[in-house]
Design an enzyme around this catalytic site. Structure first.
Site, PDB file in Angstrom:
ATOM      1  N   GLU A 130      14.928   8.086  -8.575  1.00 18.65           N
ATOM      2  CA  GLU A 130      14.484   9.238  -9.374  1.00 18.65           C
ATOM      3  C   GLU A 130      14.467  10.427  -8.435  1.00 18.65           C
ATOM      4  O   GLU A 130      13.619  10.509  -7.548  1.00 18.65           O
ATOM      5  CB  GLU A 130      13.103   8.966  -9.979  1.00 18.65           C
ATOM      6  CG  GLU A 130      12.790   9.854 -11.190  1.00 18.65           C
ATOM      7  CD  GLU A 130      12.112  11.158 -10.843  1.00 18.65           C
ATOM      8  OE1 GLU A 130      12.772  12.003 -10.199  1.00 18.65           O
ATOM      9  OE2 GLU A 130      10.941  11.339 -11.194  1.00 18.65           O
ATOM     10  N   CYS A 141       9.181  17.180 -11.123  1.00 18.01           N
ATOM     11  CA  CYS A 141      10.624  17.142 -11.372  1.00 18.01           C
ATOM     12  C   CYS A 141      10.981  17.406 -12.826  1.00 18.01           C
ATOM     13  O   CYS A 141      12.140  17.649 -13.144  1.00 18.01           O
ATOM     14  CB  CYS A 141      11.199  15.806 -10.914  1.00 18.01           C
ATOM     15  SG  CYS A 141      10.256  14.381 -11.471  1.00 18.01           S
TER      16      CYS A 141
END
Length: 474
Positions: free
Chosen positions: A246, A280
């Site tokens: 990720e 994010c």
């Protein structure tokens, strides 16, 4: 304060170089912690490998009970964990208590339940005289690398599915924000068998590389930057390790003329600036249709300017500092580069606040162009850009012209348009008329250079398993 490593069920002092851990709200050193030595990294991985023989064969019921007990322990120690997270990260304390700790507890509880529901496919005879079965088995030793923006939550996202599936884990939190992971180690020590969970401390080049490259590590799970992901993929490629990545994002927020602009402005005030924008999925790349562009810029400017920065322990604080002096410098450089462009208008912020700590004012930059770095690169700070667009096809093309593919949102009252764009946006998640909402039952993960693999949900659990075919002749 707990500063020891957890190796094979014992809390031990690191034997490597000492590293300072800072309070980003003041810039002061909280304490120094010794890194794990190469010998300790090896011991942690071997402990996990030895423990896997038994842990991988335990029943889902036993694994679930351990996860539930850890969730209960986190709840009992919630205030202490929240204070550590706030002190080490600069997060407003009330945000950690009210938003993050409950979500962390829920992740462990969700995977405790999910552990008991993971099944292979039904048996069947696909060749005469033979019966086939599909199993989902644990991978083995998992090396998990957690980031500095949500240290405890990301530790939960890494540990819970891996343990639920029957793996053993060696986790390394960021050397910038290790305190809650080390406290979690102390809580887990007497709940899980020795070696099932191991927690190390240290930098990537001294501890991370030794950990992820260890021959007994079967899988590496990272939440971090694209650069770190590229490094780990190169580092582990010779051993063909399984990886779960990720790697950040640059979320497009598409606002059409028919959107509720008050809801958009108030939403971005939260979704773009929570955790000082160090997220994010942050709503940081705004595309506003030309008919409402000027109005939205005005409303957003007012909303962003009203955000209250302050000390993390102050209940009225909405925006804390950035995580480190180095990151403050990176965010400042990105904003200064944007400000140097003649077409950029600074509507709010655009500067460091001065004084103690690593604070950067909440920033709104208007009239950004699609090719600008501020639109294309992740800043990972309290910085939002806004760009005007003309029609659906143009904004869809612009939104997808990005190396990132983690999260996005569409704001419109047109249900058909919402469906059309949601189907064509190249992002792991698309929200409609909201942003930033995560639940344990739904998957979180990206595509393109935002990585692959899912956190949370049953998909996250499956990522920590191997699919195996068993065929029996009869």
């Amino acid at each position: 304060m707990q500063y020891q490593l957890l190796i094979n069920g014992a809390l031990v002092n690191g034997e490597g170089e000492r590293q300072s851990v800072y309070n980003p709200a003041t810039g002061e050193v909280i304490l120094e912690i010794a890194e794990a030595s190469p010998k300790q990294v090896d011991a942690a991985v071997l402990a996990a490998d030895n423990a896997f023989t038994a842990w991988g064969q335990t029943t889902p019921k036993v694994r679930a009970e351990c996860l539930l007990e850890l969730a209960d322990s986190i709840k009992q120690n919630a205030l202490q964990l929240a204070k550590l997270e706030s002190q080490n990260c600069g997060k407003p304390l009330h945000c950690v208590i009210n938003d993050e700790i409950p979500a962390i507890i829920d992740v462990f509880r969700f995977f405790a339940g999910a552990a008991r529901c993971l099944n292979g496919l039904a048996a069947g005879e696909y060749l005469e005289g033979y019966t086939s079965m599909i199993r989902r088995d644990p991978v083995g030793v998992v090396a998990s690398i957690a980031p500095w923006n949500y240290p405890l939550m990301m530790a939960a996202w890494k540990l819970a599915p891996a343990l639920a599936a029957g793996n053993c884990v060696v986790i390394k939190p960021s050397e910038i924000t290790p305190l809650t992971a080390l406290k979690l180690a102390a809580l887990a020590k007497d709940i899980f068998p020795p070696g099932v969970i191991n927690v190390l401390f240290g930098r990537g080049q001294t501890v991370g590389d030794a950990l992820t490259g260890h021959e007994k590590v079967r899988m590496v799970s990272l939440t971090g930057s694209i650069a770190t992901g590229e490094h780990i993929l190169r580092h582990t490629a010779p051993a063909i390790k399984r990886t779960h990545m990720e790697l950040g994002g640059k979320a497009p927020v598409i606002v059409f003329n028919d959107a509720d602009l008050d809801a958009v402005a108030q939403g971005i005030r939260t979704f773009g600036f929570y955790n000082a924008g160090q997220d994010c999925t942050a709503a940081c790349r705004i595309y506003a249709q030309r008919g409402i562009y000027d109005t939205l810029v005005e409303k957003l400017g007012q909303a962003v300017s009203s955000l209250k920065m302050g000390a993390p322990e102050d209940e009225s604080t909405e925006l804390g500092p950035l995580s480190s002096q180095a990151h403050l410098a990176r965010v400042t450089a990105a904003v200064e580069e944007a400000k140097a462009l003649s077409h950029i208008r600074v509507i709010a912020g655009g500067r460091q606040t001065g004084g103690k700590g690593y604070y950067f004012a909440p920033t709104l930059l208007a009239d950004a162009k699609q090719e600008d770095a501020i639109v294309q690169r992740e800043v990972f700070g309290p910085v939002v850009s806004i760009t005007a667009f003309d029609d659906e096809e143009q904004v869809l093309r612009w939104a997808n012209e990005s190396r990132y593919g983690l999260a996005s949102s569409v704001w419109t009252q047109d249900v058909g348009r919402a469906h059309r764009l949601s189907a064509r946006l190249q992002y792991g998640c698309t929200w409609v008329n909201t942003h930033f909402m995560l639940v344990s039952e739904m998957p979180h993960g990206g595509q393109k250079q935002s990585g692959y693999g899912k956190d949370m949900s049953l998909y996250g659990l499956e990522d920590y398993t191997l699919v195996r075919h068993i065929m029996i002749k009869h």
